[in-house]
Motif scaffolding. Structure first.
Motif, PDB file in Angstrom:
ATOM      1  N   TYR A   8     114.484  49.850  28.889  1.00 29.92           N
ATOM      2  CA  TYR A   8     115.735  50.338  28.408  1.00 29.92           C
ATOM      3  C   TYR A   8     116.903  49.076  28.353  1.00 29.92           C
ATOM      4  O   TYR A   8     117.477  49.161  27.439  1.00 29.92           O
ATOM      5  CB  TYR A   8     116.437  51.618  29.462  1.00 29.92           C
ATOM      6  N   SER A  64     117.751  48.674  24.490  1.00 25.27           N
ATOM      7  CA  SER A  64     119.059  49.777  24.201  1.00 25.27           C
ATOM      8  C   SER A  64     119.832  49.319  22.853  1.00 25.27           C
ATOM      9  O   SER A  64     120.259  50.124  22.251  1.00 25.27           O
ATOM     10  CB  SER A  64     119.656  50.241  25.606  1.00 25.27           C
ATOM     11  N   LEU A 101     118.132  49.153  19.584  1.00 21.14           N
ATOM     12  CA  LEU A 101     117.600  50.533  19.015  1.00 21.14           C
ATOM     13  C   LEU A 101     119.167  51.285  18.714  1.00 21.14           C
ATOM     14  O   LEU A 101     119.167  52.243  17.756  1.00 21.14           O
ATOM     15  CB  LEU A 101     117.024  51.425  20.150  1.00 21.14           C
ATOM     16  N   MET A 102     120.177  51.258  19.806  1.00 23.85           N
ATOM     17  CA  MET A 102     121.530  51.952  19.367  1.00 23.85           C
ATOM     18  C   MET A 102     121.859  51.422  17.869  1.00 23.85           C
ATOM     19  O   MET A 102     122.477  51.909  17.374  1.00 23.85           O
ATOM     20  CB  MET A 102     122.535  51.646  20.428  1.00 23.85           C
ATOM     21  N   GLU A 114     124.167  58.149  20.207  1.00 23.10           N
ATOM     22  CA  GLU A 114     123.861  58.150  21.573  1.00 23.10           C
ATOM     23  C   GLU A 114     122.991  59.222  21.903  1.00 23.10           C
ATOM     24  O   GLU A 114     121.964  58.903  22.816  1.00 23.10           O
ATOM     25  CB  GLU A 114     125.317  58.302  22.403  1.00 23.10           C
ATOM     26  N   LEU A 141     119.413  58.251  20.731  1.00 25.22           N
ATOM     27  CA  LEU A 141     118.780  57.159  21.673  1.00 25.22           C
ATOM     28  C   LEU A 141     118.476  57.832  22.998  1.00 25.22           C
ATOM     29  O   LEU A 141     117.210  57.115  23.589  1.00 25.22           O
ATOM     30  CB  LEU A 141     120.294  56.123  22.260  1.00 25.22           C
ATOM     31  N   TYR A 189     114.132  57.279  23.885  1.00 21.22           N
ATOM     32  CA  TYR A 189     113.650  56.950  25.411  1.00 21.22           C
ATOM     33  C   TYR A 189     112.728  57.882  25.752  1.00 21.22           C
ATOM     34  O   TYR A 189     111.618  57.742  26.432  1.00 21.22           O
ATOM     35  CB  TYR A 189     114.592  56.482  26.138  1.00 21.22           C
ATOM     36  N   ALA A 235     112.507  54.931  16.893  1.00 21.63           N
ATOM     37  CA  ALA A 235     113.938  55.370  16.764  1.00 21.63           C
ATOM     38  C   ALA A 235     114.107  55.518  15.286  1.00 21.63           C
ATOM     39  O   ALA A 235     115.033  56.622  14.935  1.00 21.63           O
ATOM     40  CB  ALA A 235     114.823  54.046  16.859  1.00 21.63           C
TER      41      ALA A 235
END
Length: 180
Positions: A24, A28, A31-32, A46, A49, A53, A78
């Motif tokens: 993460y 993160s 991917l965000m 959000e 996301l 995960y 994603a």
């Protein structure tokens, strides 16, 4: 191993929670960014996301380091989720877009005023000599040039210009007299 994300995914497949936390932290932000770019809504990105995960945790055993890099696989997860969310959105029709455009058509009152003015113009045209009224119509409604009108009415060019100038003045005076 030269792919630290692949190593973390392999460990996540074995239910290693420390590896998942490290994964993460390492992925993160990227991917965000992918989700924001595709979904164009921070709150939805959000939420997506978190779901990404969850999917990674549940499907980490499907990752095969021989087929590609770990980050590429995580981005694919994603992207696929974002595409699913985009497809689930209600389809916006062109009609919905048109509802937001201002209606520029004249209202009833404006149409009545325009109709009254049109009648006044017709009445004022009737007060002109027929040849001069035809010249005005030809110039301003049909788009004919001064030369074309002069040829059509068999008058010199400067005479045609005078007819048009005086005809417009007579129409203006007539319209002002009708309004008064």
């Amino acid at each position: 191993m030269d792919d630290p994300i692949a190593d973390l995914l392999t460990r996540c497949a074995a239910q290693d929670r420390a590896a998942f936390r490290a994964l993460y932290s390492a992925t993160s932000a990227k991917l965000m960014g992918v989700l924001l770019r595709m979904l164009k809504d921070r709150q939805e990105a959000e939420e997506a996301l978190q779901e990404v995960y969850t999917r990674i945790w549940l499907r980490a055993q499907r990752f095969d380091p021989a087929r590609g890099r770990g980050m590429t696989w995580a981005i694919a997860v994603a992207r696929h989720l974002a595409i699913d969310r985009l497809r689930a959105r209600p389809i916006q029709t062109e009609e919905a877009e048109y509802d937001q455009i201002a209606d520029t058509t004249p209202r009833a009152e404006s149409r009545l005023v325009a109709l009254g003015e049109a009648r006044q113009i017709v009445q004022c045209f009737d007060t002109l000599e027929p040849a001069r009224a035809a010249a005005l119509r030809g110039a301003y409604l049909d788009g004919l040039s001064y030369a074309d009108l002069a040829d059509r009415h068999d008058v010199p060019l400067n005479t045609m210009r005078t007819w048009l100038r005086r005809g417009l003045a007579a129409l203006r005076d007539c319209m002002e007299g009708v309004r008064a």
